[in-house]
Design a protein around this motif. Sequence first.
Motif, PDB file in Angstrom:
ATOM      1  N   UNK A  22      43.822  23.420  40.117  1.00 59.56           N
ATOM      2  CA  UNK A  22      44.398  22.116  40.468  1.00 59.56           C
ATOM      3  C   UNK A  22      45.120  21.529  39.264  1.00 59.56           C
ATOM      4  N   UNK A  23      46.361  21.120  39.479  1.00 62.49           N
ATOM      5  CA  UNK A  23      47.205  20.621  38.386  1.00 62.49           C
ATOM      6  C   UNK A  23      47.718  19.231  38.748  1.00 62.49           C
ATOM      7  N   UNK A  24      47.535  18.279  37.867  1.00 63.67           N
ATOM      8  CA  UNK A  24      48.100  16.935  38.051  1.00 63.67           C
ATOM      9  C   UNK A  24      49.205  16.750  37.024  1.00 63.67           C
ATOM     10  N   UNK A  25      50.411  16.531  37.524  1.00 60.52           N
ATOM     11  CA  UNK A  25      51.601  16.452  36.673  1.00 60.52           C
ATOM     12  C   UNK A  25      52.153  15.037  36.651  1.00 60.52           C
ATOM     13  N   UNK A  26      52.822  14.661  35.566  1.00 62.02           N
ATOM     14  CA  UNK A  26      53.505  13.358  35.568  1.00 62.02           C
ATOM     15  C   UNK A  26      54.616  13.344  36.615  1.00 62.02           C
ATOM     16  N   UNK A  27      54.962  12.149  37.062  1.00 58.92           N
ATOM     17  CA  UNK A  27      55.996  12.037  38.095  1.00 58.92           C
ATOM     18  C   UNK A  27      57.331  12.608  37.623  1.00 58.92           C
ATOM     19  N   UNK A  28      57.584  12.524  36.340  1.00 59.37           N
ATOM     20  CA  UNK A  28      58.823  13.047  35.777  1.00 59.37           C
ATOM     21  C   UNK A  28      58.492  14.137  34.769  1.00 59.37           C
ATOM     22  N   UNK A  88      60.315  32.256  31.960  1.00 56.40           N
ATOM     23  CA  UNK A  88      61.549  31.683  31.400  1.00 56.40           C
ATOM     24  C   UNK A  88      62.735  31.999  32.289  1.00 56.40           C
ATOM     25  N   UNK A  89      62.827  33.252  32.741  1.00 54.80           N
ATOM     26  CA  UNK A  89      63.941  33.644  33.599  1.00 54.80           C
ATOM     27  C   UNK A  89      63.864  32.922  34.943  1.00 54.80           C
ATOM     28  N   UNK A  90      62.658  32.717  35.456  1.00 58.35           N
ATOM     29  CA  UNK A  90      62.495  31.974  36.703  1.00 58.35           C
ATOM     30  C   UNK A  90      62.935  30.526  36.531  1.00 58.35           C
ATOM     31  N   UNK A  91      62.560  29.913  35.407  1.00 56.94           N
ATOM     32  CA  UNK A  91      62.977  28.535  35.138  1.00 56.94           C
ATOM     33  C   UNK A  91      64.502  28.434  35.044  1.00 56.94           C
ATOM     34  N   UNK A  92      65.128  29.403  34.389  1.00 49.80           N
ATOM     35  CA  UNK A  92      66.592  29.391  34.281  1.00 49.80           C
ATOM     36  C   UNK A  92      67.243  29.591  35.639  1.00 49.80           C
ATOM     37  N   UNK A  93      66.646  30.426  36.485  1.00 54.74           N
ATOM     38  CA  UNK A  93      67.225  30.636  37.814  1.00 54.74           C
ATOM     39  C   UNK A  93      67.169  29.346  38.637  1.00 54.74           C
ATOM     40  N   UNK A  94      66.233  28.461  38.310  1.00 55.29           N
ATOM     41  CA  UNK A  94      66.123  27.163  38.980  1.00 55.29           C
ATOM     42  C   UNK A  94      66.999  26.100  38.321  1.00 55.29           C
ATOM     43  N   UNK A  95      67.769  26.500  37.315  1.00 56.01           N
ATOM     44  CA  UNK A  95      68.653  25.549  36.642  1.00 56.01           C
ATOM     45  C   UNK A  95      67.929  24.580  35.725  1.00 56.01           C
ATOM     46  N   UNK A  96      66.816  25.023  35.122  1.00 59.39           N
ATOM     47  CA  UNK A  96      66.002  24.125  34.298  1.00 59.39           C
ATOM     48  C   UNK A  96      66.148  24.387  32.806  1.00 59.39           C
ATOM     49  N   UNK A  97      67.219  25.055  32.406  1.00 59.68           N
ATOM     50  CA  UNK A  97      67.416  25.344  30.992  1.00 59.68           C
ATOM     51  C   UNK A  97      67.404  24.107  30.126  1.00 59.68           C
ATOM     52  N   UNK A  98      67.969  23.003  30.625  1.00 62.48           N
ATOM     53  CA  UNK A  98      68.058  21.789  29.812  1.00 62.48           C
ATOM     54  C   UNK A  98      66.717  21.071  29.682  1.00 62.48           C
ATOM     55  N   UNK A  99      65.690  21.541  30.407  1.00 65.23           N
ATOM     56  CA  UNK A  99      64.365  20.920  30.296  1.00 65.23           C
ATOM     57  C   UNK A  99      63.414  21.754  29.430  1.00 65.23           C
ATOM     58  N   UNK A 100      63.847  22.914  29.006  1.00 63.32           N
ATOM     59  CA  UNK A 100      63.005  23.749  28.161  1.00 63.32           C
ATOM     60  C   UNK A 100      63.003  23.203  26.736  1.00 63.32           C
ATOM     61  N   UNK A 115      56.953  21.268  40.895  1.00 68.46           N
ATOM     62  CA  UNK A 115      56.442  20.624  39.685  1.00 68.46           C
ATOM     63  C   UNK A 115      57.460  19.674  39.075  1.00 68.46           C
ATOM     64  N   UNK A 116      58.753  20.001  39.194  1.00 65.55           N
ATOM     65  CA  UNK A 116      59.790  19.129  38.627  1.00 65.55           C
ATOM     66  C   UNK A 116      60.312  18.133  39.661  1.00 65.55           C
ATOM     67  N   UNK A 117      59.697  18.143  40.855  1.00 64.41           N
ATOM     68  CA  UNK A 117      60.074  17.174  41.879  1.00 64.41           C
ATOM     69  C   UNK A 117      61.354  17.487  42.610  1.00 64.41           C
ATOM     70  N   UNK A 118      61.811  18.753  42.556  1.00 63.66           N
ATOM     71  CA  UNK A 118      63.055  19.131  43.218  1.00 63.66           C
ATOM     72  C   UNK A 118      62.860  20.455  43.969  1.00 63.66           C
ATOM     73  N   UNK A 119      62.100  20.431  45.067  1.00 62.57           N
ATOM     74  CA  UNK A 119      61.768  21.673  45.775  1.00 62.57           C
ATOM     75  C   UNK A 119      62.978  22.427  46.309  1.00 62.57           C
ATOM     76  N   UNK A 120      64.078  21.714  46.534  1.00 64.13           N
ATOM     77  CA  UNK A 120      65.270  22.376  47.070  1.00 64.13           C
ATOM     78  C   UNK A 120      65.870  23.388  46.094  1.00 64.13           C
ATOM     79  N   UNK A 121      65.543  23.292  44.823  1.00 65.14           N
ATOM     80  CA  UNK A 121      66.066  24.265  43.849  1.00 65.14           C
ATOM     81  C   UNK A 121      65.588  25.681  44.181  1.00 65.14           C
ATOM     82  N   UNK A 122      64.379  25.802  44.680  1.00 64.56           N
ATOM     83  CA  UNK A 122      63.842  27.125  45.003  1.00 64.56           C
ATOM     84  C   UNK A 122      64.562  27.744  46.200  1.00 64.56           C
TER      85      UNK A 122
END
Length: 350
Positions: free
Chosen positions: A35-41, A53-65, A154-161
């Motif tokens: 069970x994981x509780x994450x901040x809203x942002x 890392x490659x999965x995060x980049x495929x979701x367009x999250x490079x700028x959050x790393x 987790x990042x609040x944007x399920x449509x990215x997947x």
Amino acid sequence: MRRLFFFLLLFCLTALSTGPATAQPVELVDMLGHRVVLPAQVDRIVTTFKPATLTALSLGLGDRLVGLDGNSRYDPLQIKIYPQLQDLPSVGSKSTGINFESLLAVDPDLVILYSQKDGKELASRLESHGIPCLFVLPETFAGIEESLHLIAQAVGEPERATRVISAMRHATDLAAKYTGNIPEAQRKTVYFSSPKSFLSTAGGDMLQDSIIRKAGGINCAQALSGYFRQISPEQLLLWNPDMLCIAGHARRGACSMLSRSSFSQLRALKTGATYCFPSNLAPWDFPSPLSALGSLWMAKRLYPERMKDVDLLHEIDRFHTQIFGKSFQEMDGKLEDMTPYSAPVTEQSI
């Protein structure tokens, strides 16, 4: 007076109900049932192993790393996708160990972990410091899709997947369109040579088995269980596969082994059906969305006549553009699947 008090109370309640909503924490259950509780942002993410890392980049999250595994900082594809990766601090890797102090130093909102080795212990230590951790297990196609969904939620944007999974399924569905109706008895057999050594292979529990099956082939080692398994030369000769498929990192060692006279009668050598997983940018026999391309490429090599209408490079470009915003060829991608034992590949066969 009583009526005035009533209207004032009603006004206050209405103002409160229509005022700006306070963002609530996000609660998830990861792939270990943790069970994981994450901040809203979630703006600051650390990945601790290359598939994450490659999965995060495929979701367009490079700028959050804000930190990542050491291997990804030198990965050609990931650098092409997001060049700033080279400047991010390394936190180690799951194979060599994660540096706890380096993780704390970048003050992450989320750390993405793998369960092997000290992953669970590390998660406990991080959570004692108020840092949420998410375990992902991208070891099957279903696992890759679930990993994408979890990180996107987790990042609040399920449509990215959805975008990434759509590209993956297009590639595997295209392979199935041409190979799905092949009777079991007529399917070609494949021996996968792992990055560990030529005589190390993937059994039926591993992602490589799924890649082969989605390509319409049969994994010679499908009855084996567990992680990469070492086999004997005699076992390979007994299997006598229709195709030898070699992990890119194992190319040199495999060619040295195949030059031995004891393997000269292998069917795959006689027909020239020996190939390396092809991309010069990133492996496609690896836990990431790119494994879908591994199946499409393998189907094209296993059944060239059936797949003759499939423009492989076009599909590869389409996949990379949909996921990464740049085509394979724009990123200087090349298909380098030939070995000294492969049959010549013509433009028509690509």
